[in-house]
Design a protein around this motif. Structure first.
Motif, PDB file in Angstrom:
ATOM      1  N   ASP A  35      29.707  34.564  48.735  1.00  0.00           N
ATOM      2  CA  ASP A  35      30.185  35.146  47.467  1.00  0.00           C
ATOM      3  C   ASP A  35      29.530  34.348  46.338  1.00  0.00           C
ATOM      4  O   ASP A  35      29.892  33.211  46.087  1.00  0.00           O
ATOM      5  N   ASP A 187      36.844  36.411  48.378  1.00  0.00           N
ATOM      6  CA  ASP A 187      38.145  36.335  47.709  1.00  0.00           C
ATOM      7  C   ASP A 187      38.497  37.629  46.987  1.00  0.00           C
ATOM      8  O   ASP A 187      39.633  37.788  46.543  1.00  0.00           O
ATOM      9  N   ASP A 226      37.312  42.256  41.774  1.00  0.00           N
ATOM     10  CA  ASP A 226      36.162  41.458  42.204  1.00  0.00           C
ATOM     11  C   ASP A 226      35.440  42.213  43.317  1.00  0.00           C
ATOM     12  O   ASP A 226      35.975  43.157  43.899  1.00  0.00           O
ATOM     13  N   ARG A 310      37.133  33.206  36.935  1.00  0.00           N
ATOM     14  CA  ARG A 310      37.255  34.520  37.509  1.00  0.00           C
ATOM     15  C   ARG A 310      38.375  35.266  36.856  1.00  0.00           C
ATOM     16  O   ARG A 310      39.138  34.733  36.091  1.00  0.00           O
TER      17      ARG A 310
HETATM   18 MG    MG Z   1      34.526  36.794  44.664  1.00  0.00          MG
END
Ligand code: MG
Length: 430
Positions: A35, A187, A226, A310
């Motif tokens: 990621d 995630d 995401d 994030r």
């Molecule tokens: Mg991510």
């Protein structure tokens, strides 16, 4: 002997990102999820480099853990070098979760907050620790899961491939079994849906393709904030026919007989069974951190890393096991007396310290805050600090490198702490 009987891979940009910076590799018996993070398309570059580093595979004849770690370190060097040769890619990095299915064991190499799970006997076992600030604080018992959800620095990753010239790679081996299902994911899945939801999806969809698609759909239905990547693989004994619809490469892995069921190797990592959520209370007696504070400096403080900011994480059920505070068994009155004297000294020392020292952290709203005392909590929930002054400065606006040195819980005199906060409020701290 075991082989990968069925596998699924899926990756999706999600609903809010413009590009997909996740990358994956599924070449049985090796599976990788990465990621990426960084400006422009740097995150994409970093995650691709990480995955490509694993393309050649590993021999498996030596120690798979060591071979995986070597590939990860090579990827780290490549990403790090590239980030220094190209300004647009400065500071780029990527998580990495790699799983190699060996003769009897699954070897895992891991950095960052992508995860690996094993579904076994109807339970979801988490095989990796997140390398994030809040998870490290929780592992130290300094933050409760409830506090972690709202922590202003919850999205800060403490370890990744790329930002530093050298990186510690977590590795472990997990005793595999026929019928195990392994999940690797970014995630974008685990911040959007709970582990209970993941478990339910895996249990209700026998075919991995259906399970994988339903996981990605669930992440998007929950907001899709995401990129989300899901890799699933199921192991079986060689000689047992694969399930209908299997898209596996039917790779035979090793010649060893199937090992007897063994528990996860708990020497270094406790596998966590996800059972219907029971929120873990804070460990009584564990050192506490004031709300929203970063860790104290020392071995647990991560090296300077560009913080990956994030989207806020969705609240999720905790997977942390409750820690129990165990009182020592006092076998005699003598031992009791000694214990009381020692506790008395500790309390006296703590009281004196509390009277004259200060440290800087953040409060529950993420504002930089001066606390009087020491960043500890005694058994019974007695805090050894009190809030002294709340600045008007949000920790999120402080540059990451500066934040790390400012909010490190180092003890200051009152004058030093006041001076630091004044400089901060005047914008004089870099
Ligand atoms: Mg991510």
């Amino acid at each position: 002997m075991l082989r990968v009987a069925e596998q699924y891979t899926g990756t999706d940009t999600g609903r809010q990102r413009r590009a997909n910076e996740d990358a994956l590799l599924a070449r049985a018996p090796l599976f990788v999820v990465a990621d990426g993070m960084g400006g422009a398309q740097a995150g994409e570059v970093a995650s691709q480099i990480a995955v490509e580093a694993f393309q050649p595979g590993i021999s498996g004849s030596g120690e798979p853990e060591r071979e995986l770690a070597e590939l990860a370190r090579a990827a780290n060097e490549r990403i790090h070098e590239l980030s220094h040769s190209n300004a647009e890619q400065a500071g780029m990095g990527t998580t990495l979760t790699a799983v190699y299915v060996g003769e009897q064991e699954v070897a895992i190499a891991h950095v960052g907050d992508s995860r690996a799970y094993c579904l076994r006997d109807g339970k979801l076992l988490r095989l990796t620790d997140d390398h994030t600030l809040v998870d490290e604080l929780m592992r130290q018992g300094r933050l409760t899961p409830e506090e972690a959800v709202e922590h202003p620095q919850r999205s800060v990753i403490t370890r990744a491939l790329g930002p530093e010239g050298a990186v510690d790679i977590d590795t472990r081996s997990f005793r595999a079994r026929a019928d195990d299902v392994y999940l690797l994911c970014s995630d974008g899945l685990t911040t959007m849906i709970s582990e209970e939801q993941i478990l339910t999806a895996l249990l209700t969809h026998p075919r991995l393709h259906d399970a994988g698609e339903s996981l990605i759909r669930a992440a998007n239905d929950a907001g899709g904030r995401d990129n989300v990547t899901v890799v699933l693989l199921r192991l079986e004994e060689v000689g047992v026919a694969g399930p209908d619809g299997s898209d596996s490469e039917q790779t035979v892995i090793g010649m060893a007989p199937v090992s007897p069921p063994l528990e996860a190797d708990t020497a270094t990592h406790a596998a966590i069974a996800v059972v219907p959520a029971t929120e873990a209370p804070a460990a009584a007696g564990a050192p506490a951190t004031p709300e929203g504070s970063p860790p104290a400096s020392g071995t647990t403080t991560p090296p300077a890393l560009p913080a990956r900011r994030r989207m806020p994480r969705a609240p999720r059920p905790s997977t942390a096991k409750p820690r129990r505070w165990r009182l020592p068994r006092l076998r005699s009155l003598g031992a009791l007396a000694i214990t009381l004297v020692v506790l008395g000294f500790i309390a006296a020392g703590a009281y004196l310290a509390w009277q004259s020292v200060y440290f800087i952290g953040t409060n529950g709203r993420g504002l930089v805050t001066v606390y009087e005392g020491v960043p500890l909590q005694l058994p019974g929930g007695v805090n050894l600090y009190t809030r002294k002054y709340v600045s008007g400065v949000s920790a999120a606006t402080v540059p990451p490198a500066r934040r790390k040195t400012l909010l490190n819980h180092h003890l200051h005199s009152e004058g030093d702490a006041a001076s630091l906060i004044r400089s901060l409020e005047l914008g004089q701290l870099e």
